[in-house]
Motif scaffolding. Structure first.
Motif, PDB file in Angstrom:
ATOM      1  N   GLU A  78       0.817  -1.489   1.250  1.00  0.00           N
ATOM      2  CA  GLU A  78       1.281  -1.735  -0.115  1.00  0.00           C
ATOM      3  C   GLU A  78       0.161  -1.616  -1.147  1.00  0.00           C
ATOM      4  OE1 GLU A  78       3.516  -5.335  -2.535  1.00  0.00           O
ATOM      5  OE2 GLU A  78       3.630  -5.278  -0.364  1.00  0.00           O
ATOM      6  N   LYS A  79      -1.059  -2.021  -0.805  1.00  0.00           N
ATOM      7  CA  LYS A  79      -2.153  -2.032  -1.779  1.00  0.00           C
ATOM      8  C   LYS A  79      -2.886  -0.697  -1.862  1.00  0.00           C
ATOM      9  CE  LYS A  79      -2.847  -6.951  -1.579  1.00  0.00           C
ATOM     10  NZ  LYS A  79      -3.138  -7.935  -0.622  1.00  0.00           N
ATOM     11  N   ASN A  80      -3.081  -0.034  -0.745  1.00  0.00           N
ATOM     12  CA  ASN A  80      -3.874   1.200  -0.728  1.00  0.00           C
ATOM     13  C   ASN A  80      -3.063   2.381  -0.226  1.00  0.00           C
ATOM     14  OD1 ASN A  80      -6.404  -0.046  -1.532  1.00  0.00           O
ATOM     15  ND2 ASN A  80      -6.300  -1.077   0.445  1.00  0.00           N
ATOM     16  N   TRP A  81      -1.894   2.588  -0.773  1.00  0.00           N
ATOM     17  CA  TRP A  81      -0.996   3.642  -0.312  1.00  0.00           C
ATOM     18  C   TRP A  81      -1.351   4.960  -0.980  1.00  0.00           C
ATOM     19  CZ3 TRP A  81       1.882   4.397   3.668  1.00  0.00           C
ATOM     20  CH2 TRP A  81       2.892   5.348   3.663  1.00  0.00           C
TER      21      TRP A  81
END
Length: 161
Positions: A78-81
């Protein structure tokens, strides 16, 4: 269960689904994990017919924290997609196996790509009939009716047969 088309295999407490269980939905999605008072509660995994899965901590039927893994092993972050975005346009199979030589384009994550029925769109989990807006999985089983937003996205971005 006979009314919903679901199947429950597991423990009961005072007539309620509670404890370790396997819950099979009519879509053939399977939940394996803990139940409390008839709801997903505790650790549990949803296994989807496509081969993907969602491992989560559930609280009263709601996922509190979880990890989604696609059928090809790609984990959603979710954060580093950065999968197939402006940062990195490669498909997951290209990341794993390397790029094809110049002039040999890879059109989808699946190589060679899936054959799309004439007039239909490949929307990633099945084929969409743009006239009826019905999306069926790749084994021709009903998945859903595309709403206006999804229909617009499918006809704008997905490959057409």
């Amino acid at each position: 269960m006979e009314y919903t088309g679901s199947k429950y295999i597991g423990e009961y407490v005072d007539g309620r689904m509670e404890g370790k269980a396997k819950y099979i939905l009519p879509t053939e999605t399977i939940y394996v994990g803990e139940m409390k008072d008839g709801m997903f509660h505790g650790e549990g995994t949803l296994y989807f017919p496509s081969g993907s899965q969602y491992d989560a901590i559930w609280e009263n039927g709601l996922a509190i924290k979880g990890t989604y893994t696609f059928a090809d092993g790609l984990h959603y972050d979710e954060k580093n997609w950065h999968y197939c975005d402006g940062y990195d346009r490669r498909f997951h199979t290209e990341i794993l196996n390397g790029l094809k030589p110049a002039g040999m384009a890879q059109l989808t994550n699946m190589d060679p790509p899936r054959k799309i029925p004439r007039g239909y769109y490949d929307c990633g989990d099945g084929f969409c009939n743009p006239v009826t807006r019905v999306v069926k999985d790749y084994r021709n089983r009903f998945l859903r009716n595309a709403d206006d937003d999804e229909h617009e996205w499918i006809t704008r971005t997905c490959r057409k047969g």
